[in-house]
Write a protein that holds these residues in place. Structure first.
Motif, PDB file in Angstrom:
ATOM      1  N   LEU A 157     -31.258  52.277   3.130  1.00  0.00           N
ATOM      2  CA  LEU A 157     -32.686  52.426   2.836  1.00  0.00           C
ATOM      3  C   LEU A 157     -33.046  51.747   1.522  1.00  0.00           C
ATOM      4  CD1 LEU A 157     -35.427  53.604   3.564  1.00  0.00           C
ATOM      5  CD2 LEU A 157     -34.741  55.745   2.442  1.00  0.00           C
ATOM      6  N   GLN A 158     -32.167  51.832   0.533  1.00  0.00           N
ATOM      7  CA  GLN A 158     -32.430  51.156  -0.736  1.00  0.00           C
ATOM      8  C   GLN A 158     -32.629  49.662  -0.524  1.00  0.00           C
ATOM      9  OE1 GLN A 158     -29.320  49.688  -2.841  1.00  0.00           O
ATOM     10  NE2 GLN A 158     -30.198  49.766  -4.898  1.00  0.00           N
ATOM     11  N   LYS A 159     -31.754  49.054   0.248  1.00  0.00           N
ATOM     12  CA  LYS A 159     -31.833  47.604   0.461  1.00  0.00           C
ATOM     13  C   LYS A 159     -33.052  47.237   1.301  1.00  0.00           C
ATOM     14  CE  LYS A 159     -26.896  46.855  -0.193  1.00  0.00           C
ATOM     15  NZ  LYS A 159     -26.737  48.092  -0.963  1.00  0.00           N
ATOM     16  N   LEU A 160     -33.399  48.074   2.264  1.00  0.00           N
ATOM     17  CA  LEU A 160     -34.580  47.800   3.076  1.00  0.00           C
ATOM     18  C   LEU A 160     -35.856  47.918   2.247  1.00  0.00           C
ATOM     19  CD1 LEU A 160     -33.670  49.634   6.416  1.00  0.00           C
ATOM     20  CD2 LEU A 160     -33.595  47.182   5.931  1.00  0.00           C
ATOM     21  N   LEU A 161     -35.910  48.887   1.346  1.00  0.00           N
ATOM     22  CA  LEU A 161     -37.077  49.026   0.475  1.00  0.00           C
ATOM     23  C   LEU A 161     -37.231  47.798  -0.418  1.00  0.00           C
ATOM     24  CD1 LEU A 161     -36.816  52.787  -0.596  1.00  0.00           C
ATOM     25  CD2 LEU A 161     -38.522  51.759   0.926  1.00  0.00           C
ATOM     26  N   VAL A 162     -36.116  47.320  -0.964  1.00  0.00           N
ATOM     27  CA  VAL A 162     -36.177  46.130  -1.811  1.00  0.00           C
ATOM     28  C   VAL A 162     -36.592  44.915  -1.002  1.00  0.00           C
ATOM     29  CG1 VAL A 162     -34.794  44.552  -3.203  1.00  0.00           C
ATOM     30  CG2 VAL A 162     -34.512  47.017  -3.476  1.00  0.00           C
ATOM     31  N   LEU A 163     -36.041  44.767   0.210  1.00  0.00           N
ATOM     32  CA  LEU A 163     -36.429  43.643   1.067  1.00  0.00           C
ATOM     33  C   LEU A 163     -37.913  43.680   1.394  1.00  0.00           C
ATOM     34  CD1 LEU A 163     -33.465  43.343   3.603  1.00  0.00           C
ATOM     35  CD2 LEU A 163     -34.177  41.626   1.930  1.00  0.00           C
ATOM     36  N   ALA A 164     -38.439  44.858   1.683  1.00  0.00           N
ATOM     37  CA  ALA A 164     -39.868  44.983   1.994  1.00  0.00           C
ATOM     38  C   ALA A 164     -40.727  44.586   0.794  1.00  0.00           C
ATOM     39  CB  ALA A 164     -40.179  46.415   2.425  1.00  0.00           C
ATOM     40  N   ALA A 165     -40.333  45.051  -0.398  1.00  0.00           N
ATOM     41  CA  ALA A 165     -41.092  44.700  -1.600  1.00  0.00           C
ATOM     42  C   ALA A 165     -41.035  43.197  -1.868  1.00  0.00           C
ATOM     43  CB  ALA A 165     -40.549  45.479  -2.794  1.00  0.00           C
ATOM     44  N   LEU A 166     -39.871  42.600  -1.659  1.00  0.00           N
ATOM     45  CA  LEU A 166     -39.733  41.166  -1.893  1.00  0.00           C
ATOM     46  C   LEU A 166     -40.476  40.344  -0.847  1.00  0.00           C
ATOM     47  CD1 LEU A 166     -35.983  40.976  -2.959  1.00  0.00           C
ATOM     48  CD2 LEU A 166     -38.007  40.828  -4.420  1.00  0.00           C
ATOM     49  N   ALA A 167     -40.569  40.856   0.384  1.00  0.00           N
ATOM     50  CA  ALA A 167     -41.350  40.164   1.410  1.00  0.00           C
ATOM     51  C   ALA A 167     -42.824  40.104   1.008  1.00  0.00           C
ATOM     52  CB  ALA A 167     -41.184  40.870   2.755  1.00  0.00           C
ATOM     53  N   VAL A 168     -43.326  41.185   0.447  1.00  0.00           N
ATOM     54  CA  VAL A 168     -44.704  41.193  -0.047  1.00  0.00           C
ATOM     55  C   VAL A 168     -44.857  40.211  -1.199  1.00  0.00           C
ATOM     56  CG1 VAL A 168     -46.477  42.618  -1.145  1.00  0.00           C
ATOM     57  CG2 VAL A 168     -45.078  43.574   0.699  1.00  0.00           C
ATOM     58  N   TRP A 169     -43.838  40.174  -2.068  1.00  0.00           N
ATOM     59  CA  TRP A 169     -43.865  39.234  -3.191  1.00  0.00           C
ATOM     60  C   TRP A 169     -43.949  37.794  -2.704  1.00  0.00           C
ATOM     61  CZ3 TRP A 169     -44.294  37.684  -8.063  1.00  0.00           C
ATOM     62  CH2 TRP A 169     -43.596  36.544  -8.475  1.00  0.00           C
ATOM     63  N   CYS A 170     -43.179  37.464  -1.664  1.00  0.00           N
ATOM     64  CA  CYS A 170     -43.203  36.103  -1.117  1.00  0.00           C
ATOM     65  C   CYS A 170     -44.579  35.731  -0.589  1.00  0.00           C
ATOM     66  CB  CYS A 170     -42.160  35.963  -0.006  1.00  0.00           C
ATOM     67  SG  CYS A 170     -40.478  35.752  -0.601  1.00  0.00           S
ATOM     68  N   ARG A 171     -45.248  36.700   0.016  1.00  0.00           N
ATOM     69  CA  ARG A 171     -46.572  36.431   0.568  1.00  0.00           C
ATOM     70  C   ARG A 171     -47.612  36.241  -0.529  1.00  0.00           C
ATOM     71  NH1 ARG A 171     -46.999  34.854   5.609  1.00  0.00           N
ATOM     72  NH2 ARG A 171     -49.088  35.774   5.740  1.00  0.00           N
ATOM     73  N   LEU A 172     -47.432  36.927  -1.645  1.00  0.00           N
ATOM     74  CA  LEU A 172     -48.436  36.891  -2.696  1.00  0.00           C
ATOM     75  C   LEU A 172     -48.146  35.848  -3.762  1.00  0.00           C
ATOM     76  CD1 LEU A 172     -49.012  40.728  -3.242  1.00  0.00           C
ATOM     77  CD2 LEU A 172     -50.331  39.145  -1.816  1.00  0.00           C
ATOM     78  N   ALA A 173     -46.912  35.318  -3.807  1.00  0.00           N
ATOM     79  CA  ALA A 173     -46.546  34.351  -4.841  1.00  0.00           C
ATOM     80  C   ALA A 173     -47.367  33.080  -4.684  1.00  0.00           C
ATOM     81  CB  ALA A 173     -45.061  34.031  -4.757  1.00  0.00           C
ATOM     82  N   PRO A 174     -47.766  32.444  -5.804  1.00  0.00           N
ATOM     83  CA  PRO A 174     -48.541  31.193  -5.729  1.00  0.00           C
ATOM     84  C   PRO A 174     -47.849  30.132  -4.898  1.00  0.00           C
ATOM     85  CG  PRO A 174     -48.489  32.028  -7.978  1.00  0.00           C
ATOM     86  CD  PRO A 174     -47.536  32.869  -7.195  1.00  0.00           C
ATOM     87  N   SER A 175     -46.562  29.992  -5.039  1.00  0.00           N
ATOM     88  CA  SER A 175     -45.772  29.065  -4.230  1.00  0.00           C
ATOM     89  C   SER A 175     -44.824  29.876  -3.374  1.00  0.00           C
ATOM     90  CB  SER A 175     -44.987  28.098  -5.113  1.00  0.00           C
ATOM     91  OG  SER A 175     -44.059  27.359  -4.345  1.00  0.00           O
ATOM     92  N   SER A 176     -44.919  29.718  -2.045  1.00  0.00           N
ATOM     93  CA  SER A 176     -44.083  30.515  -1.156  1.00  0.00           C
ATOM     94  C   SER A 176     -42.607  30.241  -1.362  1.00  0.00           C
ATOM     95  CB  SER A 176     -44.461  30.243   0.309  1.00  0.00           C
ATOM     96  OG  SER A 176     -44.298  28.867   0.623  1.00  0.00           O
ATOM     97  N   LEU A 177     -42.270  28.975  -1.652  1.00  0.00           N
ATOM     98  CA  LEU A 177     -40.863  28.643  -1.875  1.00  0.00           C
ATOM     99  C   LEU A 177     -40.361  29.255  -3.174  1.00  0.00           C
ATOM    100  CD1 LEU A 177     -38.416  27.187  -0.804  1.00  0.00           C
ATOM    101  CD2 LEU A 177     -39.150  25.130  -2.013  1.00  0.00           C
ATOM    102  N   ALA A 178     -41.183  29.184  -4.236  1.00  0.00           N
ATOM    103  CA  ALA A 178     -40.790  29.808  -5.497  1.00  0.00           C
ATOM    104  C   ALA A 178     -40.620  31.308  -5.308  1.00  0.00           C
ATOM    105  CB  ALA A 178     -41.824  29.513  -6.579  1.00  0.00           C
ATOM    106  N   GLY A 179     -41.501  31.899  -4.506  1.00  0.00           N
ATOM    107  CA  GLY A 179     -41.369  33.325  -4.229  1.00  0.00           C
ATOM    108  C   GLY A 179     -40.094  33.646  -3.490  1.00  0.00           C
ATOM    109  N   LEU A 180     -39.698  32.783  -2.549  1.00  0.00           N
ATOM    110  CA  LEU A 180     -38.462  32.989  -1.808  1.00  0.00           C
ATOM    111  C   LEU A 180     -37.256  32.835  -2.718  1.00  0.00           C
ATOM    112  CD1 LEU A 180     -36.994  33.440   0.868  1.00  0.00           C
ATOM    113  CD2 LEU A 180     -37.138  30.979   1.285  1.00  0.00           C
TER     114      LEU A 180
END
Length: 358
Positions: free
Chosen positions: A77-100
């Motif tokens: 669950l810890q890793k899934l929570l982090v993955l979910a938060a980072l997925a949101v970060w990728c969507r909101l980052a100015p550059s999708s590649l930089a976010g990834l």
């Protein structure tokens, strides 16, 4: 409150781990008794023989029938929570590649501790052999599930760079040489094989201006690469064989023949020290110990030692861990970063210096 005896037990478990690391660092940086060329051979020995046999020995000696489901669920669950938060970060980052790029590094820092080399020797004297068995369960999940996920993320990034960089504005095809084991950023591998244009995978762009290929195209490029990386990784075989033998051993109560067990032990016993020695060589080969700015270093350390354990505490509470189990879960989440994420980061040329500092 921790007593002096407990503090001594912890220090007696941790300090010896860093002695071979310091010796390796000094052997390269201060005394020049090991050359950079020799470092490569030592690191290769550790990666191919010492650590895989150590993984096999640790996993095969653990009774996986007694796995604590809630403890494993908290880690998952810890890793899934982090993955979910980072997925949101990728969507909101100015550059999708930089976010990834940042997301891959942050996932490594926040969720992939050095469970095998540091975690087990640290937790065993603190909480006893049963606690060490619980941590071994996380080693199995980490090696089989989460390192595979990490490879997938690296290959996903490489596929995006490969296709978008070569075919930025039209329909094209990509053919991957069967010998290529990774979609590296520049299309070339250490063994000289090359990602070539061909007729295997067709790429998007009806408007003539798109730069991001469809997810299905990237997936068709990524999955063969992930499979080739896994089947060529000795740690994968060590996990599968260790898991298999553990299930056989504790199900039918049989022991491994002494000639086989002793052959494995003679190398696996050296695996722990050699892994730390190899880490010291990695550090000595870097231009400086602290890579990047102090701000970046402080931020990554906060992610490793504060954010990761905090998310683990939330996940553990969510699945009902209490008392000693809760403390074990948090402590194992707060140990230093694992060596394997750094090795992957170096191979894929993504923030390797930062992970080496971690």
């Amino acid at each position: 409150m921790i007593t002096w005896h407990e503090l001594y037990m912890v220090m007696s478990a941790v300090v010896p781990l860093y002695v071979p690391m310091l010796l390796a660092y000094g052997s390269v940086r201060w005394w020049a008794v090991i050359t950079p060329e020799q470092c490569g051979g030592i690191n290769r020995f550790v990666a191919v023989f010492a650590v895989p046999l150590l993984i096999f020995k640790v996993i095969s000696a653990s009774d996986l029938y007694a796995m604590d489901i809630r403890f494993a669920a908290a880690d998952t669950l810890q890793k899934l929570l982090v993955l979910a938060a980072l997925a949101v970060w990728c969507r909101l980052a100015p550059s999708s590649l930089a976010g990834l790029d940042c997301s891959i590094t942050l996932f490594s820092f926040s969720t992939l501790p050095n469970t095998l080399v540091v975690g087990i020797p640290l937790i065993a004297p603190m909480y006893g052999p049963h606690a060490a068995d619980l941590v071994v369960q996380l080693v199995v999940l980490q090696c089989i599930v989460w390192y595979t996920m990490l490879i997938f993320l690296f290959e996903f990034r490489a596929a995006r760079l490969l296709v978008a960089g070569r075919f930025p504005g039209g329909v094209a095809t990509v053919c991957v040489d069967p010998d290529v084991v990774s979609l590296d950023v520049d299309g070339s591998q250490a063994d000289g094989t090359v990602v070539q244009e061909g007729s295997t995978t067709t790429v998007e762009a009806k408007d003539g201006g798109g730069t991001t290929p469809p997810f299905g195209v990237r997936l068709r490029l990524i999955l063969p690469m992930v499979w080739r990386r896994l089947i060529r990784n000795p740690n994968t075989y060590a996990c599968v064989l260790g898991l298999t033998w553990s299930l056989i051993k504790f199900r039918f109560h049989i022991t491994m023949p002494a000639i086989v067990a002793n052959s494995i032990s003679i190398l696996s016993d050296a695996g722990l020290g050699m892994a730390m020695f190899s880490l010291g060589l990695f550090m000595a080969m870097q231009p400086k110990i602290i890579a990047g700015s102090n701000t970046v270093t402080a931020a990554t350390m906060a992610v490793r030692f504060l954010l990761g354990p905090a998310v683990m505490a939330i996940a553990s509470a969510a699945v009902g861990l209490r008392g000693t189990l809760l403390r074990i879960a948090i402590v194992q989440a707060a140990i230093p970063l694992g060596i394997v994420p750094f090795v992957f980061a170096k191979e894929y040329n993504l923030h390797a210096a930062i992970l080496c500092t971690g």
